[in-house]
Design a protein around this motif. Structure first.
Motif, short mmCIF file in Angstrom:
data_model
loop_
_atom_site.label_atom_id
_atom_site.label_comp_id
_atom_site.label_asym_id
_atom_site.label_seq_id
_atom_site.Cartn_x
_atom_site.Cartn_y
_atom_site.Cartn_z
N VAL A 144 -51.44 35.98 -31.40
CA VAL A 144 -50.64 35.23 -32.36
C VAL A 144 -50.47 35.95 -33.69
O VAL A 144 -49.50 35.73 -34.39
CB VAL A 144 -51.25 33.82 -32.57
CG1 VAL A 144 -52.66 33.91 -33.11
CG2 VAL A 144 -50.39 32.97 -33.49
N ALA A 145 -51.40 36.84 -34.05
CA ALA A 145 -51.37 37.47 -35.38
C ALA A 145 -50.35 38.61 -35.43
O ALA A 145 -49.98 39.21 -34.42
CB ALA A 145 -52.75 37.99 -35.74
N ASP A 146 -49.90 38.92 -36.65
CA ASP A 146 -49.03 40.07 -36.87
C ASP A 146 -49.80 41.37 -36.73
O ASP A 146 -49.22 42.41 -36.39
CB ASP A 146 -48.38 39.98 -38.26
CG ASP A 146 -47.41 38.83 -38.37
OD1 ASP A 146 -46.35 38.89 -37.73
OD2 ASP A 146 -47.73 37.84 -39.06
N ALA A 147 -51.10 41.32 -36.99
CA ALA A 147 -51.95 42.51 -36.83
C ALA A 147 -53.41 42.08 -36.85
O ALA A 147 -53.76 41.06 -37.45
CB ALA A 147 -51.69 43.53 -37.93
N LEU A 148 -54.24 42.86 -36.18
CA LEU A 148 -55.70 42.65 -36.19
C LEU A 148 -56.35 43.92 -36.70
O LEU A 148 -56.12 45.01 -36.16
CB LEU A 148 -56.20 42.34 -34.78
CG LEU A 148 -57.72 42.46 -34.54
CD1 LEU A 148 -58.49 41.43 -35.35
CD2 LEU A 148 -58.06 42.32 -33.06
N ILE A 149 -57.16 43.78 -37.77
CA ILE A 149 -57.91 44.91 -38.30
C ILE A 149 -59.38 44.62 -38.04
O ILE A 149 -59.93 43.63 -38.54
CB ILE A 149 -57.66 45.10 -39.81
CG1 ILE A 149 -56.21 45.50 -40.07
CG2 ILE A 149 -58.58 46.20 -40.35
CD1 ILE A 149 -55.26 44.35 -40.17
N ALA A 150 -60.01 45.45 -37.22
CA ALA A 150 -61.38 45.15 -36.81
C ALA A 150 -62.04 46.39 -36.24
O ALA A 150 -61.38 47.37 -35.89
CB ALA A 150 -61.39 44.05 -35.75
N THR A 151 -63.36 46.33 -36.15
CA THR A 151 -64.10 47.29 -35.36
C THR A 151 -63.72 47.09 -33.89
O THR A 151 -63.52 45.96 -33.45
CB THR A 151 -65.61 47.05 -35.53
OG1 THR A 151 -65.96 47.17 -36.90
CG2 THR A 151 -66.43 48.02 -34.71
N ASP A 152 -63.60 48.17 -33.16
CA ASP A 152 -63.44 48.04 -31.71
C ASP A 152 -64.82 47.62 -31.18
O ASP A 152 -65.69 48.46 -30.93
CB ASP A 152 -63.00 49.37 -31.09
CG ASP A 152 -62.73 49.26 -29.60
OD1 ASP A 152 -63.34 48.39 -28.94
OD2 ASP A 152 -61.94 50.06 -29.07
N ASN A 153 -65.01 46.31 -31.05
CA ASN A 153 -66.34 45.79 -30.77
C ASN A 153 -66.84 46.11 -29.37
O ASN A 153 -68.04 46.27 -29.15
CB ASN A 153 -66.37 44.28 -31.03
CG ASN A 153 -66.36 43.97 -32.51
OD1 ASN A 153 -67.32 44.24 -33.23
ND2 ASN A 153 -65.26 43.40 -32.98
N PHE A 154 -65.92 46.22 -28.43
CA PHE A 154 -66.33 46.63 -27.08
C PHE A 154 -66.86 48.06 -27.13
O PHE A 154 -67.92 48.37 -26.56
CB PHE A 154 -65.16 46.52 -26.11
CG PHE A 154 -65.52 46.92 -24.70
CD1 PHE A 154 -66.09 46.02 -23.82
CD2 PHE A 154 -65.30 48.23 -24.26
CE1 PHE A 154 -66.43 46.39 -22.52
CE2 PHE A 154 -65.64 48.62 -22.97
CZ PHE A 154 -66.21 47.70 -22.10
N ALA A 155 -66.13 48.95 -27.81
CA ALA A 155 -66.57 50.34 -27.92
C ALA A 155 -67.88 50.45 -28.67
O ALA A 155 -68.76 51.25 -28.31
CB ALA A 155 -65.48 51.17 -28.62
#
Length: 330
Positions: free
Chosen positions: A135-146
């Motif tokens: 739903v978001a225009d963008a997600l800024i995050a740590t690649d938590n799986f990696a």
């Protein structure tokens, strides 16, 4: 003579009117360009004892200052209270914000509320975590799986067929907890079935400490404990550090994030390693990306703010010292 005078008067008047019109158009356009952007950021919580959230918010504030954005930070004090966060999201919608950034507490129970943001015509940015719908225009995050996989692969080096593993996680319904655990399980590979229990501290230091004490009592042969955020990692390390002698030497701990207390535990050898997120960068990128979205620029749907696994052996390199002690520098 009079006709010539009138002719020049008309020409001069026309020039003046045209100049005035151009001046007004320029001022209107300049006013539009200088319109202050109103942005609301709703983190999972505001907690000055937590270095991750403190650095992330500091990064967002610095970007807001650099880009002349009116940024309001509106977070609660409990990382599990999604109902309170939903009320804050509704308040941000009512404030007619140009863009709303959210670090969703719940992977599922925040979804309907953030959809209202988009339905209201407001741009939406996710920071640190997301929900179960795109739903978001963008997600800024740590690649938590990696990041979780980095933990698992490091752990695998010290595991054998008799090893017992426990996970102290943070919030059961948070996307960060879900993805980090998935990554860790993938990272330890053939030893996944040797995870004896997963517990959740609800992002509370003391609860993580108590849960770890219970795990150590319940599983006297426990070999490895993984703490999946600052609260869970610190609580687990405190409990293991309390145990003196052979037991404390045998139980290994790996953590997530880099508070000063965690760094001390790493130096002391309580932590075998910690995965450090670039939280300041995450906050800065969130505001910077929000501005790009408002301008209509194309941005990647997911922006990885990065993470590094740091051990006692490599913690003193110049690069890792900058990660461990960012001093809130851009």
């Amino acid at each position: 003579m009079k006709k010539s005078y009138r002719k020049w008067l008309i020409i001069v008047s026309s020039i003046l009117c045209l100049s005035l019109l151009l001046f007004l158009i320029y001022n209107i356009q300049t006013h539009k360009e200088k319109k202050v952007i109103h942005m609301v950021y709703i983190p999972k919580l505001i907690d000055e004892t937590n270095d991750f959230w403190t650095a992330l918010i500091e990064g967002a504030n610095m970007a807001a200052k650099d880009y002349d954005i009116d940024l309001v930070i509106d977070g609660g004090t409990n990382e599990t209270d999604y109902e309170d966060q939903n009320r804050r999201i509704q308040n941000a919608i009512d404030s007619k914000a140009d863009v709303i950034a959210v670090s969703p507490i719940s992977y599922t129970n925040t979804t309907e509320m953030v959809k209202k943001v988009k339905e209201s015509g407001i741009k939406l940015i996710f920071v640190d975590s997301g929900v179960d719908e795109d739903v978001a225009d963008a997600l800024i995050a740590t690649d938590n799986f990696a990041a979780g996989m980095k933990m698992g692969k490091f752990m695998q080096q010290s595991l054998d067929d008799d090893s017992q593993i426990a996970i102290v996680s943070h919030v059961k319904d948070a996307s960060t907890a879900i993805d980090r655990e998935r990554g860790l399980r993938a990272g330890i590979g053939p030893y996944e079935d040797q995870i004896v229990e997963v517990v959740y501290c609800d992002s509370n230091y003391q609860k993580a400490y108590r849960l770890t004490k219970d795990l150590l009592e319940k599983y006297p042969d426990l070999d490895y404990i993984a703490g999946l955020n600052e609260y869970s990692a610190v609580g687990a390390a405190r409990a293991v550090d309390e145990i003196q002698g052979a037991v404390s030497q045998r139980v290994k701990v790996i953590g997530f994030d880099n508070s000063l207390e965690q760094i001390k535990f790493l130096e002391k050898g309580v932590f075998q390693a910690i995965v450090v997120q670039k939280s300041f960068n995450m906050g800065y990128l969130a505001v910077e990306t929000a501005l790009k979205v408002l301008k209509g620029e194309n941005v990647p749907p997911v922006i990885d703010s990065g993470s590094e696994l740091i051990t006692k052996e490599n913690m003193y390199t110049e690069q890792n010292q900058k990660l461990l002690f960012p001093f809130f520098d851009k």
